[in-house]
Enzyme design. Structure first.
Site, mmCIF file in Angstrom:
data_model
loop_
_atom_site.group_PDB
_atom_site.id
_atom_site.type_symbol
_atom_site.label_atom_id
_atom_site.label_comp_id
_atom_site.label_asym_id
_atom_site.label_seq_id
_atom_site.Cartn_x
_atom_site.Cartn_y
_atom_site.Cartn_z
ATOM 1 N N PRO A 1 0.819 -1.214 0.000
ATOM 2 C CA PRO A 1 0.000 0.000 0.000
ATOM 3 C C PRO A 1 0.861 1.275 0.000
ATOM 4 O O PRO A 1 0.509 2.267 -0.619
ATOM 5 C CB PRO A 1 -0.810 -0.127 1.290
ATOM 6 C CG PRO A 1 -0.905 -1.593 1.533
ATOM 7 C CD PRO A 1 0.390 -2.170 1.043
ATOM 8 N N TRP B 1 -1.865 -4.693 -5.079
ATOM 9 C CA TRP B 1 -1.826 -4.709 -6.548
ATOM 10 C C TRP B 1 -1.289 -6.004 -7.134
ATOM 11 O O TRP B 1 -0.450 -5.974 -8.040
ATOM 12 C CB TRP B 1 -0.959 -3.550 -7.087
ATOM 13 C CG TRP B 1 -1.425 -2.179 -6.829
ATOM 14 C CD1 TRP B 1 -0.770 -1.224 -6.136
ATOM 15 C CD2 TRP B 1 -2.642 -1.563 -7.299
ATOM 16 N NE1 TRP B 1 -1.493 -0.058 -6.131
ATOM 17 C CE2 TRP B 1 -2.645 -0.246 -6.841
ATOM 18 C CE3 TRP B 1 -3.726 -2.022 -8.062
ATOM 19 C CZ2 TRP B 1 -3.688 0.635 -7.102
ATOM 20 C CZ3 TRP B 1 -4.759 -1.142 -8.321
ATOM 21 C CH2 TRP B 1 -4.726 0.172 -7.850
ATOM 22 N N THR C 1 -1.569 -8.659 -9.603
ATOM 23 C CA THR C 1 -2.265 -9.137 -10.782
ATOM 24 C C THR C 1 -2.357 -10.655 -10.665
ATOM 25 O O THR C 1 -1.352 -11.297 -10.335
ATOM 26 C CB THR C 1 -1.489 -8.736 -12.060
ATOM 27 O OG1 THR C 1 -1.353 -7.320 -12.054
ATOM 28 C CG2 THR C 1 -2.207 -9.194 -13.314
ATOM 29 N N ARG D 1 -16.841 6.914 -42.152
ATOM 30 C CA ARG D 1 -17.544 8.126 -41.730
ATOM 31 C C ARG D 1 -17.355 9.251 -42.757
ATOM 32 O O ARG D 1 -16.228 9.497 -43.211
ATOM 33 C CB ARG D 1 -16.978 8.571 -40.377
ATOM 34 C CG ARG D 1 -17.655 9.763 -39.765
ATOM 35 C CD ARG D 1 -19.021 9.408 -39.270
ATOM 36 N NE ARG D 1 -19.623 10.499 -38.513
ATOM 37 C CZ ARG D 1 -20.878 10.483 -38.100
ATOM 38 N NH1 ARG D 1 -21.650 9.434 -38.363
ATOM 39 N NH2 ARG D 1 -21.372 11.497 -37.421
ATOM 40 N N GLU E 1 4.925 -2.192 -14.400
ATOM 41 C CA GLU E 1 6.384 -2.471 -14.511
ATOM 42 C C GLU E 1 7.203 -1.178 -14.500
ATOM 43 O O GLU E 1 8.228 -1.078 -15.163
ATOM 44 C CB GLU E 1 6.750 -3.280 -15.774
ATOM 45 C CG GLU E 1 5.957 -4.502 -16.084
ATOM 46 C CD GLU E 1 5.975 -5.578 -15.018
ATOM 47 O OE1 GLU E 1 6.597 -5.361 -13.957
ATOM 48 O OE2 GLU E 1 5.343 -6.612 -15.245
#
Ligand SMILES: Cc1cc2nc3c(=O)[nH]c(=O)nc-3n(C[C@H](O)[C@H](O)[C@H](O)COP(=O)(O)OP(=O)(O)OC[C@H]3O[C@@H](n4cnc5c(N)ncnc54)[C@H](O)[C@@H]3O)c2cc1C
Length: 397
Positions: free
Chosen positions: A132, A161, A163, A282, A377
């Protein structure tokens, strides 16, 4: 993809692997990415498909059941996967870093114990440095592993955090240990922590509270991890010797940087593809918007950024594969690819006009996902510190 992001000099095997992954991404990832991302749903079927393709063991040596491929092959696969959905590349990223750290620094016993099961995806890796109170400043790690009388260790502290923190079963955790060294960097140790997948108490003294609700990078779980007297054998120290954790982690992060660069390249490619397609559909003021010079120039700049990023990422991966030093090149590739991906995706968003703001359009997802490339990273500021310090050493007057 047309002529952009081509890689020269690949072997037939590399071409074949990339073709298979590209097909998988086009058929199985892109069609479901929007729905799963908006629902924040874990891509279980995709992950099973990646296991079948052997992606979890791509770089693991053949003697341990993997495909024994190079970092370049791995990075090019990651680029393809991130082009389909960046979160999916995150599923394999931390797994790959842990496998790489085991390959480089693990004892033979640790390699035998984990690598064959990591190659099949049965064991899934996560790696944990951040807390933290720290991310960039790894020297401030406060999670402590205390040596007990019987030679085992007790880990207490809070990690942040992670992953794949929920879905993983093997976590490389950086801790502070007391090795009596003067340098803080030599008082750090990496432990290989085994846990069950899921949330709550996933091992004795190891709690994964739940998923962190994020801006993007959805589907995949990012978590905290709380250690309260987790008792672990000294055999679970990566490499068997304490005090080497910081250097092992930095080695893992260095290849991780090539990996994030590859993910950023994938996002930039997809942003470019979506932008160039939309600009030819478009119409404004009586012609396709691609025919307005402002849009044409934007497309030219986007294409150039895709090309530069891809080539820098490939060069960093190739250098690593030849065993050469590549801290500067990995840092440069990560910084350039992530900053450019952010710009390319934003340009594509602008090309989409109001529709880019609608959740029906893929570019809305890319806008949220690409921001993580600027952080993971090591931020661009941290890359600049690494690059700058290394160049000063090389060019010392
Ligand atoms: C979705 C997500 C997934 C993640 N996954 C993982 C994971 O799997 N494992 C893991 O260990 N970590 C993970 N992280 C943590 C990530 O690595 C950190 O967030 C990152 O390194 C930045 O650290 P921080 O957030 O503490 O920012 P800080 O270090 O607090 O930085 C804040 C700001 O200050 C700047 N800054 C800091 N120091 C300096 C300096 N010396 N000079 C100039 N500028 C400076 C930074 O660039 C940044 O702009 C993840 C993060 C996110 C958001």
């Amino acid at each position: 993809m047309g002529r952009l992001a081509e890689t020269e000099g690949l072997t037939d095997i590399q071409e074949e692997i990339l073709k298979t992954v590209r097909q998988f991404v086009d058929e199985k990832v892109i069609p479901v990415a929007q729905e799963l991302e908006h629902a924040d749903e874990y891509p279980t079927e995709i992950v099973e498909g990646l296991k079948e393709l052997g992606i979890f063991g791509l770089m693991i040596p053949e003697e341990y059941g993997g495909l024994g491929e190079s970092l370049l092959t791995y990075a090019l696969c990651v680029e393809e996967i991130a082009r389909g959905w960046m979160s999916v590349s995150g599923v394999i990223n931390t797994h790959f870093i842990v496998a790489y750290m085991l390959m480089q620094h693990g004892t033979e016993e640790q390699k035998q114990k984990y690598l064959p099961r990591m190659a099949t995806g049965e064991v899934r890796g996560a790696f944990s440095m951040s807390e933290p109170g720290l991310g960039s400043d790894v020297s401030a790690v406060s999670t402590k592993a205390t040596k007990l009388e019987d030679g085992s260790y007790s880990i207490t502290g809070q990690k942040m955090w992670l992953t794949n923190g929920g879905s993983s079963t093997l976590v490389a955790v950086l801790t502070k240990t007391d090795e009596g060294a003067e340098s803080v960097y030599k008082n750090m140790t990496t432990f290989l922590v085994e846990k069950t997948p899921g949330f709550g108490e996933t091992a004795q003294g190891v709690t994964v509270p739940g998923k962190i609700d994020k801006m993007g990078y959805k589907g995949i779980d990012t978590t905290e991890m709380i250690f309260e007297g987790h008792q672990i054998s000294a055999d679970q120290i990566l490499g068997g010797t304490p005090g080497k954790g910081f250097f092992q982690m930095m080695d893992g992060v260095e290849v991780g940087r090539v990996n994030v660069a590859a993910r950023a390249c994938g996002l930039a490619i997809r942003g470019f593809e979506l932008g160039i397609a939309y600009s030819q559909q478009r119409q404004t003021f009586g012609k396709k918007i691609a025919e307005h010079q402002a849009i044409l120039f934007r497309l030219a700049e986007m294409g150039t950024k895709v090309e530069v990023s891809h080539n820098m990422m490939v060069r960093a991966a190739r250098l690593k594969d030849t065993g050469k030093r590549m801290d500067v090149e990995a840092g440069m590739a990560k910084m350039v690819a992530s900053e450019y991906a952010n710009e390319v995706v934003e340009d594509s968003f602008r090309i989409h006009g109001g529709y880019g703001y609608s959740k029906e359009y893929e570019i809305e997802r890319l806008m949220r996902e690409v921001k993580f490339m600027l952080i993971g990273e090591g931020t661009s500021d941290i890359q600049k510190m690494i690059i700058g310090r290394s160049l000063l050493k090389d060019y010392k007057s």
